[in-house]
Design an enzyme around this catalytic site. Structure first.
Site, PDB file in Angstrom:
ATOM      1  N   GLU A 199       0.825  -1.216   0.000  1.00  0.00           N
ATOM      2  CA  GLU A 199       0.000   0.000   0.000  1.00  0.00           C
ATOM      3  C   GLU A 199       0.849   1.252   0.000  1.00  0.00           C
ATOM      4  O   GLU A 199       0.677   2.149  -0.834  1.00  0.00           O
ATOM      5  CB  GLU A 199      -0.944  -0.001   1.201  1.00  0.00           C
ATOM      6  CG  GLU A 199      -1.829   1.225   1.307  1.00  0.00           C
ATOM      7  CD  GLU A 199      -2.883   1.273   0.218  1.00  0.00           C
ATOM      8  OE1 GLU A 199      -2.730   2.094  -0.709  1.00  0.00           O
ATOM      9  OE2 GLU A 199      -3.847   0.495   0.287  1.00  0.00           O
ATOM     10  N   ASP A 201       1.293   4.014  -3.087  1.00  0.00           N
ATOM     11  CA  ASP A 201       0.858   5.399  -2.911  1.00  0.00           C
ATOM     12  C   ASP A 201       2.000   6.382  -3.152  1.00  0.00           C
ATOM     13  O   ASP A 201       1.847   7.383  -3.868  1.00  0.00           O
ATOM     14  CB  ASP A 201       0.310   5.604  -1.495  1.00  0.00           C
ATOM     15  CG  ASP A 201      -0.985   4.849  -1.241  1.00  0.00           C
ATOM     16  OD1 ASP A 201      -1.639   4.442  -2.216  1.00  0.00           O
ATOM     17  OD2 ASP A 201      -1.339   4.671  -0.066  1.00  0.00           O
ATOM     18  N   SER A 204      -6.896   1.991  -4.425  1.00  0.00           N
ATOM     19  CA  SER A 204      -5.731   2.478  -3.683  1.00  0.00           C
ATOM     20  C   SER A 204      -4.775   3.213  -4.604  1.00  0.00           C
ATOM     21  O   SER A 204      -4.040   4.109  -4.168  1.00  0.00           O
ATOM     22  CB  SER A 204      -4.991   1.305  -3.029  1.00  0.00           C
ATOM     23  OG  SER A 204      -5.765   0.694  -2.038  1.00  0.00           O
TER      24      SER A 204
END
EC number: 3.4.14.10
Length: 639
Positions: A300, A304, A555
């Protein structure tokens, strides 16, 4: 942060204290994975807290205030509020404080035990279970999660009729914000927002790859920054106002990036960023841990930051809000506390059962300031992107409303907040769907909306894909590879004015009559629809633990949109304008209709159905469509 309150009894308070008892809140089912195990001990102590009703904080009032500074037709567009004005405007009344403290004291709790927050919005008493049960006319039980975590709650609670208008929520009572508290089990098992695979949006890794394609003809197989720039006409020269601009990515410990992975990715896509790192703003002991590795811990954050930093370039710093220590973890409210100190005390933000309370009792935990944690220690960035979320049904309407109001306050301050909409179509996280009794299971048949995406005061981001064998110069569709764009209709929040025309048009054309039996989703036509807009969410090339992999999810969509909005802000700041702030009233306005690439194919399946369909105009699959950066920039520079 808490001070003793000198009680001033109101005339008639004694008579009011015996007013009839009224049910204030009730939970109809337990969240997935929880079961009741025993009555709580009557002499155990509960941190009983009463969140007082906030003037001017109902959804309609908040919407009106936000429209005043965010709607393109408003003469006050861009005149964002100061933090002091926000705090003053939403401060509770002295009458509410006096009435609640008087009732608690008249009920047999010594007055010196009753405390009130500094801004007089949160009344607290450390009560025994027996005292709390008498005050609230309820029974407290201990609940256990499949993981070993334990939680104290009741099924419902009551308040005297004269108290009801003054109290928004009482904790601990019915809410199960499935994070935080250290388990009472010998192993110390506990659950946090960032815990791998538990309850929040998680990107999906399909496969590792040995080679990277750099041609735009291959964007149906691998998404890179070049693909995204071509898809969304995202070309921006050297930033001119980077020192005055800010973009933040939110991560929850133990999710953490690896510097070696960032450099591996930068070397291939943004060589001038090799060695660059996000500006760390640790919240409540947040740490970029390196002990636990693997896609479930690094995927994650790497995703990002690689794309956020890669798209805005080396001259625009990216801030990392790393939230929560390794022992206790954190919730969304911990971040909100850090961004706005007033939320700690008068907005009901600190729920000792749901939110991290510091110092952490664990010797290795964060030893920050008692009760208020890192309150107001971080100036909010102009754009904040978060790729985490709950199922709306995980939390009570009162709890979500209180948190949604805080996002409205950030909007008043001029902050843009974007959230990923979820990766399971009309189903919730972990592909859970609702049952008629309110429980959530994989076999459920009722659509399960996502929160905070259903909050009207954030911008929810769905996912699209480059279709197989297509190029970036052809229309995308709703994402239907590995993940499905989260979307649907809220069961908690009403439809905001900025969205009415677009949603009513979709309902009339495609949901009249409804293709599904009654009760499958909120068919009222008066509920908040999501997402608002979308961006690609399939086949992202991400460096994770020393190798490249293909990653999928909203995401990815959220930080990409956040990067584009950050560059819009740079251009505005450079010519003396203010950040765009809350963008929804603007993007739904007629002037912006041509600024999005309309997505007209695909669905978002879930709960045993095809879900909703993407079509011309707004749809609860991809929202208004994907951004055309050049058009958005031109329009925002005119405003």
């Amino acid at each position: 942060m808490l001070v003793l309150f000198s009680l001033v009894l109101a005339v008639g308070a004694a008579a009011q204290s015996i007013s009839p008892s009224v049910q204030h809140a009730k939970r109809h089912s337990l969240p997935a994975g929880w079961s009741r195990v025993r009555r709580h001990s009557p002499d155990a102590v509960l941190p009983l807290r009463f969140g007082l009703a906030q003037p001017n904080a109902d959804m309609k009032s908040l919407e009106a205030l936000l429209n005043d500074v965010s709607h393109p037709d408003s003469p006050n567009y861009g005149n964002h509020w100061s933090a002091g004005r926000v705090a003053k405007h939403f401060a509770p009344t002295t009458e509410s404080v006096n009435t609640v403290v008087s009732w608690i004291s008249d009920s047999g709790v010594a007055r010196e035990r009753v405390r009130v927050s500094k801004t007089k919005g949160w009344v607290m008493v450390n009560a025994t279970v027996a005292e709390a049960e008498a005050l609230l006319n309820t029974e407290y039980h201990v609940y256990a999660h499949d993981s070993g975590k334990e939680h104290v709650a009741c099924d419902a609670y009551h308040l005297p009729a004269h108290i009801v208008p003054h109290v928004e929520v009482v904790t601990p009572t019915i809410d199960f914000n499935a994070i935080l508290r250290r388990s009472a089990s010998p192993t110390g098992t506990h659950i946090r927002v960032g815990e791998p695979g538990f309850g929040t949006v998680n990107p999906v890794m399909k496969s590792k790859i040995s080679s990277i394609f750099h041609q735009l003809d291959d964007c149906d197989k691998q998404i890179t920054p070049a693909c995204l720039r071509a898809l969304y006409n995202f070309v921006y020269p050297l930033p001119l106002a980077a020192s005055r601009n800010s973009y933040a990515i939110v991560e929850y410990t133990p999710q953490a990036y690896l510097g070696s992975d960032l450099d591996m990715w930068f070397a291939n896509f943004s060589s001038d960023l090799v060695g660059a790192r996000p500006v760390l703003k640790a919240v409540d002991g947040g740490v970029v841990q390196t002990d636990s590795k693997g896609f479930n811990f690094n995927g994650e954050s790497n995703l990002d930051l690689e794309y956020a930093m890669g798209l805005v370039g080396k001259h625009q710093p990216v801030t990392l809000y790393q939230v929560g220590d390794l022992q206790m973890g954190a919730s969304f409210n911990n971040l909100l506390d850090a961004l706005d100190g007033e939320f700690c005390s008068f907005e009901g933000g600190d729920d000792e059962e749901n939110d991290g309370i510091y110092p952490d009792p664990d010797p290795a935990g964060y030893q920050g300031a008692l009760r208020c944690k890192d309150c107001g220690t971080i100036k909010p960035a102009n754009v904040i992107s978060t790729s985490y979320g709950y199922n709306e049904a995980d939390l009570s309407p009162a709890y979500t409303a209180r948190q949604c109001a805080e996002y409205a306050k950030l909007g008043l301050l001029g902050v843009t907040v974007v959230y990923s909409s979820g990766d399971n179509g009309v189903a919730g996280n972990s592909a859970l769907c609702l049952n008629p009794d309110g429980t959530q299971t994989r076999g459920g048949k009722i659509f399960n909306p996502s929160f905070p995406s259903t909050c009207p005061f954030i911008t929810s981001i769905g996912a699209t894909q480059v279709n197989p064998n297509a190029t970036v110069f052809q229309p995308e569709s709703a994402c239907q590879q590995v993940i499905f764009s989260g979307g649907g209709f809220s069961n908690y929040f009403g439809i905001p004015d900025y969205q009415k025309g677009a949603v009513e048009g979709y309902i009339k054309a495609h949901l009249t009559p409804s293709p599904y039996p009654a009760g499958v989703y909120n068919t009222s036509g008066t509920s908040r629809a999501y997402p608002d807009i979308s961006a690609n969410g399939a086949n992202y090339v991400v460096a994770v633990d020393g190798t490249f992999a293909l990653v999928y999810g909203t995401s990815a969509s959220a930080p990409v949109v956040g990067a584009m909005l950050t560059m819009v802000n740079d251009a505005r700041l450079a010519i003396g304008k203010k950040p765009v702030g809350f963008i929804n009233p603007m993007i739904y306005s007629p002037a912006f209709q041509g600024a999005f690439n309309d997505i007209t194919t695909g669905t978002n399946p879930g709960c045993g159905t095809p879900g909703f369909n993407a079509t011309k105009g707004y749809d609860p699959v991809t929202g208004l469509g994907t951004p055309n950066f050049a058009k958005l920039l031109a329009l925002w520079l005119l405003k």
